[in-house]
Design a protein around this motif. Sequence first.
Motif, short mmCIF file in Angstrom:
data_model
loop_
_atom_site.label_atom_id
_atom_site.label_comp_id
_atom_site.label_asym_id
_atom_site.label_seq_id
_atom_site.Cartn_x
_atom_site.Cartn_y
_atom_site.Cartn_z
N ASN A 1 49.22 34.43 48.34
CA ASN A 1 49.10 35.50 47.34
C ASN A 1 47.79 36.28 47.47
O ASN A 1 47.25 36.76 46.46
CB ASN A 1 49.21 34.89 45.94
CG ASN A 1 50.57 34.29 45.68
OD1 ASN A 1 51.56 35.00 45.50
ND2 ASN A 1 50.65 32.96 45.68
N LEU A 2 47.31 36.44 48.70
CA LEU A 2 46.08 37.21 48.90
C LEU A 2 46.30 38.66 48.50
O LEU A 2 47.24 39.32 48.97
CB LEU A 2 45.64 37.15 50.36
CG LEU A 2 45.08 35.82 50.89
CD1 LEU A 2 44.66 35.98 52.33
CD2 LEU A 2 43.91 35.34 50.04
N SER A 3 45.42 39.16 47.66
CA SER A 3 45.49 40.55 47.25
C SER A 3 45.10 41.46 48.41
O SER A 3 44.39 41.05 49.34
CB SER A 3 44.57 40.80 46.05
OG SER A 3 44.42 42.17 45.79
N ALA A 4 45.53 42.70 48.36
CA ALA A 4 45.12 43.69 49.36
C ALA A 4 43.66 44.10 49.16
O ALA A 4 43.05 44.68 50.06
CB ALA A 4 46.03 44.91 49.30
N ARG A 5 43.11 43.81 47.98
CA ARG A 5 41.73 44.18 47.66
C ARG A 5 40.83 42.95 47.82
O ARG A 5 41.07 41.90 47.22
CB ARG A 5 41.63 44.73 46.24
CG ARG A 5 42.44 45.99 46.02
CD ARG A 5 42.24 46.56 44.61
NE ARG A 5 40.88 47.05 44.42
CZ ARG A 5 39.99 46.49 43.62
NH1 ARG A 5 40.30 45.40 42.93
NH2 ARG A 5 38.79 47.01 43.48
N ASP A 6 39.79 43.10 48.63
CA ASP A 6 38.88 41.98 48.91
C ASP A 6 38.24 41.44 47.64
O ASP A 6 38.07 40.22 47.49
CB ASP A 6 37.79 42.42 49.88
CG ASP A 6 38.32 42.65 51.29
OD1 ASP A 6 39.53 42.42 51.51
OD2 ASP A 6 37.53 43.08 52.16
N GLU B 1 29.43 26.53 47.83
CA GLU B 1 29.14 26.23 49.24
C GLU B 1 29.51 27.36 50.18
O GLU B 1 29.12 27.36 51.35
CB GLU B 1 29.88 24.95 49.67
CG GLU B 1 29.66 23.75 48.76
CD GLU B 1 28.22 23.28 48.73
OE1 GLU B 1 27.50 23.48 49.73
OE2 GLU B 1 27.80 22.71 47.70
N GLY B 2 30.27 28.36 49.69
CA GLY B 2 30.64 29.49 50.52
C GLY B 2 31.89 29.22 51.35
O GLY B 2 32.33 28.08 51.51
N ASN B 3 32.47 30.30 51.88
CA ASN B 3 33.68 30.19 52.70
C ASN B 3 33.90 31.52 53.40
O ASN B 3 33.28 32.53 53.05
CB ASN B 3 34.90 29.83 51.84
CG ASN B 3 36.01 29.18 52.64
OD1 ASN B 3 36.03 29.25 53.87
ND2 ASN B 3 36.94 28.54 51.95
N LEU B 4 34.79 31.51 54.38
CA LEU B 4 35.23 32.74 55.04
C LEU B 4 36.75 32.74 55.02
O LEU B 4 37.38 31.91 55.69
CB LEU B 4 34.71 32.81 56.47
CG LEU B 4 35.16 34.05 57.27
CD1 LEU B 4 34.58 35.32 56.64
CD2 LEU B 4 34.75 33.94 58.74
N ILE B 5 37.32 33.64 54.24
CA ILE B 5 38.77 33.73 54.15
C ILE B 5 39.24 34.66 55.26
O ILE B 5 38.99 35.87 55.23
CB ILE B 5 39.20 34.28 52.77
CG1 ILE B 5 38.59 33.42 51.65
CG2 ILE B 5 40.71 34.31 52.66
CD1 ILE B 5 38.93 31.96 51.72
N ALA B 6 39.90 34.10 56.26
CA ALA B 6 40.32 34.87 57.43
C ALA B 6 41.84 34.75 57.59
O ALA B 6 42.39 33.65 57.61
CB ALA B 6 39.62 34.36 58.68
N ARG B 7 42.48 35.89 57.69
CA ARG B 7 43.92 35.93 57.98
C ARG B 7 44.19 37.21 58.75
O ARG B 7 43.87 38.30 58.29
CB ARG B 7 44.75 35.89 56.71
CG ARG B 7 46.23 36.20 56.97
CD ARG B 7 47.10 36.01 55.76
NE ARG B 7 47.43 34.61 55.57
CZ ARG B 7 48.30 34.18 54.64
NH1 ARG B 7 48.88 35.06 53.83
NH2 ARG B 7 48.56 32.91 54.53
N GLY B 8 44.78 37.05 59.94
CA GLY B 8 45.04 38.22 60.78
C GLY B 8 43.74 38.90 61.14
O GLY B 8 42.80 38.29 61.65
N ARG C 1 41.78 40.29 58.89
CA ARG C 1 40.94 40.33 57.68
C ARG C 1 39.98 39.16 57.68
O ARG C 1 40.34 38.01 57.96
CB ARG C 1 41.79 40.26 56.42
CG ARG C 1 42.64 41.47 56.14
CD ARG C 1 43.36 41.31 54.80
NE ARG C 1 42.46 41.45 53.66
CZ ARG C 1 42.84 41.22 52.40
NH1 ARG C 1 44.07 40.82 52.13
NH2 ARG C 1 41.97 41.39 51.41
N SER C 2 38.73 39.45 57.33
CA SER C 2 37.71 38.42 57.15
C SER C 2 36.95 38.74 55.88
O SER C 2 36.26 39.76 55.80
CB SER C 2 36.75 38.37 58.34
OG SER C 2 37.42 37.96 59.51
N ILE C 3 37.08 37.86 54.88
CA ILE C 3 36.46 38.10 53.57
C ILE C 3 35.45 36.97 53.32
O ILE C 3 35.85 35.84 53.06
CB ILE C 3 37.51 38.14 52.45
CG1 ILE C 3 38.68 39.05 52.85
CG2 ILE C 3 36.90 38.59 51.14
CD1 ILE C 3 39.87 38.94 51.94
#
Length: 315
Positions: free
Chosen positions: A100-105, A122-129, A131-133
């Motif tokens: 359910n990732l929104s189109a808006r970061d 602790e931080g994270n990097l949400i990566a799909r295709g 996109r890197s958020i």
Amino acid sequence: MKSVYSISVSGRVMLNMHSLNNEGGEGNQITTRMVNIVYKDPGTGQPRLASVNAISGDMFKHIQAEHLYLRAKAEGLPLCAGCQKFSSSRALEDDNFMRNLSARDAEVIDSLLQICVIDDLEGNLIARGNRSIPRKSVVEFAWAVGVPDLTRTESYFHVRYASERGEEGVTQPIFHRPASSGVYAVVMTLEVARIGFNDISQQYSVDQDQREKRYKALLESVLYTFVEPNGAMRSTQNPHILDFQGVVTVSSQVVPAPTLSPLSENYISDLKKVVDALNGMRPGAIEVHEFNSMAEFAGVMRELVSDTVPYTLTI
């Protein structure tokens, strides 16, 4: 209650006979982590090069994150599906979140901060295709670096026990393990005001009550990191923690809590001068809490847990 914008710790911890951070092995020999550093010679003040044992900031952050995970479970703080099992992938293993990732970061970060205290702190990097958020960590650890001339590493001979060693053809494997002892310079910073803060939208994604609960869990996890530094080979080389001395700087205004490397012999006095200069520009912005033992450090952290709350940024 006083509001806290940021907290920094600069100190020297004395560890004996530990092997918390190793680089790997070759044959029957385990190689410990060594780094090259520049420091000032205490006698001449001239820069010198040294190769010393060190514990990476990654290792210390993993230790702290594990203590935070245990506190979150105990306190009922929100955890994503990945963090429920303390997976290094964190929210990336949360199918509901990833589907359910929104189109808006900004909305993605809102959701991330709301569902998980560990992804928040602790931080994270949400990566799909393509996109890197990124979610930048609230917690920052430097390497714990051995002070030259006060840190040594040696390799020790071991033999694996074989109950049938008297029988023909049965051998006892031999191997060598390192163990380090010494004084280690540690530096860490907590960007307290960013707890629950969405850096993209410049707004808080969780309410103040939740931020305060996360703040207290964070401070406890930092204390436990130095009380019980988990790491490699602790089952047989649990480190002897002899001492911890240093300074905690606490900022109550939009001024960074300063640090100085404890590799310098004069780091405490120099750090106090930095604080005086900052307070000269922003009166009362920084407090200094000097500690001379693990017990005193625990007392400083207890007071922060009891008497302070996270600063709220106004944008």
